[in-house]
Design an enzyme around this catalytic site. Sequence first.
Site, PDB file in Angstrom:
ATOM      1  CD  GLU A  26      -2.587  -0.968   2.443  1.00 25.84           C
ATOM      2  OE1 GLU A  26      -2.561  -0.216   3.638  1.00 25.84           O
ATOM      3  OE2 GLU A  26      -3.517  -1.735   3.013  1.00 25.84           O
ATOM      4  CB  CYS A  69       1.883   7.370   3.215  1.00 26.70           C
ATOM      5  SG  CYS A  69       2.483   5.920   4.531  1.00 26.70           S
ATOM      6  CB  CYS A 120       5.658  -5.910   9.236  1.00 23.85           C
ATOM      7  SG  CYS A 120       6.737  -4.998  10.253  1.00 23.85           S
ATOM      8  CB  CYS A 153       3.030  -3.739  16.246  1.00 27.50           C
ATOM      9  SG  CYS A 153       4.990  -3.225  16.441  1.00 27.50           S
ATOM     10  CB  CYS A 190       0.507  -2.400  13.565  1.00 27.05           C
ATOM     11  SG  CYS A 190       1.066  -2.360  11.673  1.00 27.05           S
ATOM     12  CB  CYS A 227      -1.879   0.997   9.706  1.00 26.05           C
ATOM     13  SG  CYS A 227      -1.968   2.462  10.390  1.00 26.05           S
TER      14      CYS A 227
HETATM   15  N1  SAH Z   1       7.644  -0.311  11.280  1.00 23.93           N
HETATM   16  C1  SAH Z   1       7.678   1.596  10.878  1.00 23.93           C
HETATM   17  C2  SAH Z   1       7.090   2.241  10.275  1.00 23.93           C
HETATM   18  C3  SAH Z   1       5.498   1.388   9.268  1.00 23.93           C
HETATM   19  S1  SAH Z   1       4.257   1.568  11.048  1.00 23.93           S
HETATM   20  C4  SAH Z   1       7.297   1.853  12.418  1.00 23.93           C
HETATM   21  O1  SAH Z   1       6.683   1.229  13.677  1.00 23.93           O
HETATM   22  O2  SAH Z   1       7.363   3.029  12.232  1.00 23.93           O
HETATM   23  C5  SAH Z   1       3.633   3.311  10.792  1.00 23.93           C
HETATM   24  C6  SAH Z   1       2.754   3.853  12.128  1.00 23.93           C
HETATM   25  O3  SAH Z   1       1.786   3.693  11.759  1.00 23.93           O
HETATM   26  C7  SAH Z   1       3.625   3.333  13.297  1.00 23.93           C
HETATM   27  O4  SAH Z   1       4.038   4.961  14.039  1.00 23.93           O
HETATM   28  C8  SAH Z   1       3.520   2.581  13.987  1.00 23.93           C
HETATM   29  O5  SAH Z   1       2.895   2.556  15.166  1.00 23.93           O
HETATM   30  C9  SAH Z   1       1.349   3.778  13.002  1.00 23.93           C
HETATM   31  N2  SAH Z   1       0.061   2.334  13.609  1.00 23.93           N
HETATM   32  C10 SAH Z   1       0.448   0.798  13.344  1.00 23.93           C
HETATM   33  N3  SAH Z   1      -0.514   0.813  13.026  1.00 23.93           N
HETATM   34  C11 SAH Z   1      -1.913   1.357  13.961  1.00 23.93           C
HETATM   35  C12 SAH Z   1      -3.267   1.960  14.231  1.00 23.93           C
HETATM   36  N4  SAH Z   1      -3.641   0.562  13.520  1.00 23.93           N
HETATM   37  N5  SAH Z   1      -3.612   3.156  14.817  1.00 23.93           N
HETATM   38  C13 SAH Z   1      -2.741   4.087  14.606  1.00 23.93           C
HETATM   39  N6  SAH Z   1      -1.538   4.155  14.332  1.00 23.93           N
HETATM   40  C14 SAH Z   1      -0.914   2.779  13.762  1.00 23.93           C
END
Ligand code: SAH
Length: 349
Positions: A90, A103, A110, A114, A117, A331
């Site tokens: 994406e 973006c 990944c 997390c 995510c 995300c």
């Molecule tokens: N792996 C990297 C970049 C990709 S994630 C990182 O962790 O920074 C991009 C951003 O989106 C990160 O700050 C991540 O924590 C956030 N993110 C992921 N899922 C999310 C969600 N459901 N709501 C809000 N932010 C989210």
Amino acid sequence: MKDIKSMTPDELSEFVQSIGEPQYRAAQVFKWLHGGVRDFDEMTNISIKTRSKLREHSFIVTAERAAKQVSKKDGTIKYLFAFADGNCVESVFMRYKHGNSICISTQAGCRMGCGFCASTVGGLIRNLAPSEMLEQVIGIMRDTGEKITNIVLMGTGEPLDNYDNVIRFLKLVNDKNGLNIGMRHISLSTSGLCDKIYRLAEENIPVTLSVSLHAPDDGTRNKIMPVNRKYGVSRLIEACRYYYSRTSRRISFEYALISGVNDTREAALNLSRLLSGFPCHINLIMLNKTVESDFSPPSRDWARKFQGILEQNGLNVTMRRSMGEDISAACGQLRRKAIAANERNGLTT
Ligand code: SAH
């Protein structure tokens, strides 16, 4: 067979000479590739014979637009790009007052795990090549016909887990004979791979480092971000201080508010203590709900109170405007939908 679009100008120069072409050919080819040609035959100032030699030894990576959604609310556009092996990623186009920002993704899937995510649900499938990152930028420029001023590496994937390809992409997209996007207009977001943050600090490429902090203490951060069990909050902050000391670039901390998890008054106070006096910016985000988890964002009112506590303690905070909510722009959600749809159809991605 070589991925010609991932080559640096020096490598390209070596490559054209290795197939018996004069060195100046490299600059011509570089310009065509970064201008977005999809086939050697579009390189009209290069002879047919040379084009076929190039084709014999290399290929041009392209991405097909597999889906596109335009937000009715704010014009944000979400793209799903498919590569030759069927993997999809994406990318998002956002229009701001100060210019257009995109973006992009750095990996298919990944492996950071997390808990909130969507991108991490199926694990890591593979790293993207530099050319595949470039293709997202070029694909969006071609589709919108607009200039791109800012790039954030915040799509699917952990950029620092695909370190070499990401660094190469940054150098390519910054090249004055290519897209010429300034390093200061690029942000790299990481979940906090400390050893790589130290390495990045030495690269002499002053991108803005965005760190997905999401919790000020190990207890909470361990629960939502497994990477924290390896490095821990204090090591992460130490790495950020080092990055600042080497680059003079302020760190941007991302903090997605999750109701009952990291949004308590105590968390706000801990966060204030943790970052007090550090030249940084905190980006508060209302968690985007994903189907895969039970986490949800707090109310707007409570989020504003949380922000207020940080401000009272002298921190520099903004609440990130959520863009493209109606098109699941956040995300990894579009990719998850595509994977789910393909699974229903008996396909795999
Ligand atoms: N792996 C990297 C970049 C990709 S994630 C990182 O962790 O920074 C991009 C951003 O989106 C990160 O700050 C991540 O924590 C956030 N993110 C992921 N899922 C999310 C969600 N459901 N709501 C809000 N932010 C989210």
